[in-house]
Write a protein that holds these residues in place. Structure first.
Motif, PDB file in Angstrom:
ATOM      1  N   THR A  60      -3.049  19.290  -1.738  1.00 18.52           N
ATOM      2  CA  THR A  60      -3.711  18.047  -2.120  1.00 18.52           C
ATOM      3  C   THR A  60      -4.274  18.121  -3.529  1.00 18.52           C
ATOM      4  N   TYR A  61      -3.966  17.068  -4.289  1.00 19.45           N
ATOM      5  CA  TYR A  61      -4.397  16.923  -5.684  1.00 19.45           C
ATOM      6  C   TYR A  61      -3.837  18.022  -6.574  1.00 19.45           C
ATOM      7  N   GLY A  62      -2.665  18.523  -6.212  1.00 19.17           N
ATOM      8  CA  GLY A  62      -1.943  19.461  -7.065  1.00 19.17           C
ATOM      9  C   GLY A  62      -0.932  18.693  -7.899  1.00 19.17           C
ATOM     10  N   LYS A  63       0.328  19.090  -7.794  1.00 25.46           N
ATOM     11  CA  LYS A  63       1.410  18.446  -8.528  1.00 25.46           C
ATOM     12  C   LYS A  63       2.068  17.389  -7.624  1.00 25.46           C
ATOM     13  N   ASN A  65       0.881  -1.160   0.000  1.00 26.77           N
ATOM     14  CA  ASN A  65       0.000   0.000   0.000  1.00 26.77           C
ATOM     15  C   ASN A  65       0.924   1.216   0.000  1.00 26.77           C
ATOM     16  N   ILE A  66       1.263   1.716  -1.182  1.00 26.82           N
ATOM     17  CA  ILE A  66       2.332   2.706  -1.313  1.00 26.82           C
ATOM     18  C   ILE A  66       2.033   4.059  -0.691  1.00 26.82           C
ATOM     19  N   SER A  81      -2.340  12.536   1.908  1.00 27.22           N
ATOM     20  CA  SER A  81      -1.106  12.781   2.652  1.00 27.22           C
ATOM     21  C   SER A  81      -0.354  13.960   2.042  1.00 27.22           C
ATOM     22  N   PRO A  82      -0.031  14.974   2.840  1.00 31.81           N
ATOM     23  CA  PRO A  82       0.597  16.180   2.300  1.00 31.81           C
ATOM     24  C   PRO A  82       1.954  15.933   1.651  1.00 31.81           C
ATOM     25  N   GLU A  83       2.725  14.933   2.113  1.00 33.02           N
ATOM     26  CA  GLU A  83       4.051  14.698   1.539  1.00 33.02           C
ATOM     27  C   GLU A  83       3.992  14.197   0.096  1.00 33.02           C
ATOM     28  N   VAL A  84       2.850  13.721  -0.323  1.00 32.39           N
ATOM     29  CA  VAL A  84       2.682  13.214  -1.688  1.00 32.39           C
ATOM     30  C   VAL A  84       2.638  14.358  -2.706  1.00 32.39           C
ATOM     31  N   TRP A  85       2.308  15.537  -2.259  1.00 31.82           N
ATOM     32  CA  TRP A  85       2.069  16.681  -3.151  1.00 31.82           C
ATOM     33  C   TRP A  85       3.096  17.790  -2.925  1.00 31.82           C
ATOM     34  N   VAL A  86       3.440  18.494  -3.983  1.00 35.09           N
ATOM     35  CA  VAL A  86       4.323  19.648  -3.873  1.00 35.09           C
ATOM     36  C   VAL A  86       3.634  20.686  -3.005  1.00 35.09           C
ATOM     37  N   ASN A  87       4.339  21.176  -2.007  1.00 34.72           N
ATOM     38  CA  ASN A  87       3.828  22.170  -1.054  1.00 34.72           C
ATOM     39  C   ASN A  87       2.579  21.698  -0.308  1.00 34.72           C
ATOM     40  N   GLY A 118      -3.277   7.920   2.543  1.00 31.46           N
ATOM     41  CA  GLY A 118      -3.578   7.840   1.126  1.00 31.46           C
ATOM     42  C   GLY A 118      -3.207   9.079   0.349  1.00 31.46           C
ATOM     43  N   TRP A 119      -3.996   9.347  -0.652  1.00 33.18           N
ATOM     44  CA  TRP A 119      -3.724  10.469  -1.544  1.00 33.18           C
ATOM     45  C   TRP A 119      -3.870  11.821  -0.847  1.00 33.18           C
TER      46      TRP A 119
END
Length: 107
Positions: A77-80, A58-59, A68-74, A65-66
């Motif tokens: 959420t649901y940005g880059k 479960n990456i 999580s703030p570390e997944v996204w630039v700055n 999940g999606w």
């Protein structure tokens, strides 16, 4: 073409896997389990010892999940997507699982 290029074609594969729900969150270099130097690596190593051949990952980790703030630039959420996060956190884990001889099934 050498003789071994198609030797695996048609052979059955018995999928014996376990899901690592906290794949991205467990510590790489510390553990709360006595005798283990890494919660993450210890879990992978234990599954190999137990005879598993598939490591379901479960990456983005259970509970975050999606969103999580570390997944996204700055943290937007649901940005880059934050490619650095994936390279720094997920790539070494994927490599460790593969080097252990397990098939990684991403979730």
């Amino acid at each position: 073409m050498d003789d071994t290029s198609s030797t695996l074609t048609g052979l059955p594969f018995f999928w014996l896997g376990d899901t690592h729900w906290r794949f991205a969150k467990e510590s790489w270099d510390a553990s709360n389990k006595p005798g283990w130097s890494s919660q993450f690596r210890g879990t992978v190593d234990r599954r190999v010892e137990q005879g598993f051949n598939v490591y379901q990952s479960n990456i983005l980790s259970f509970g975050g999940g999606w969103e999580s703030p570390e997944v996204w630039v700055n943290g937007a959420t649901y940005g880059k997507l934050n490619v650095t996060y994936f390279q720094a956190v997920l790539d070494p884990r994927m490599a460790y699982v593969a080097d252990a001889g397990l098939v990684n099934a991403l979730g």
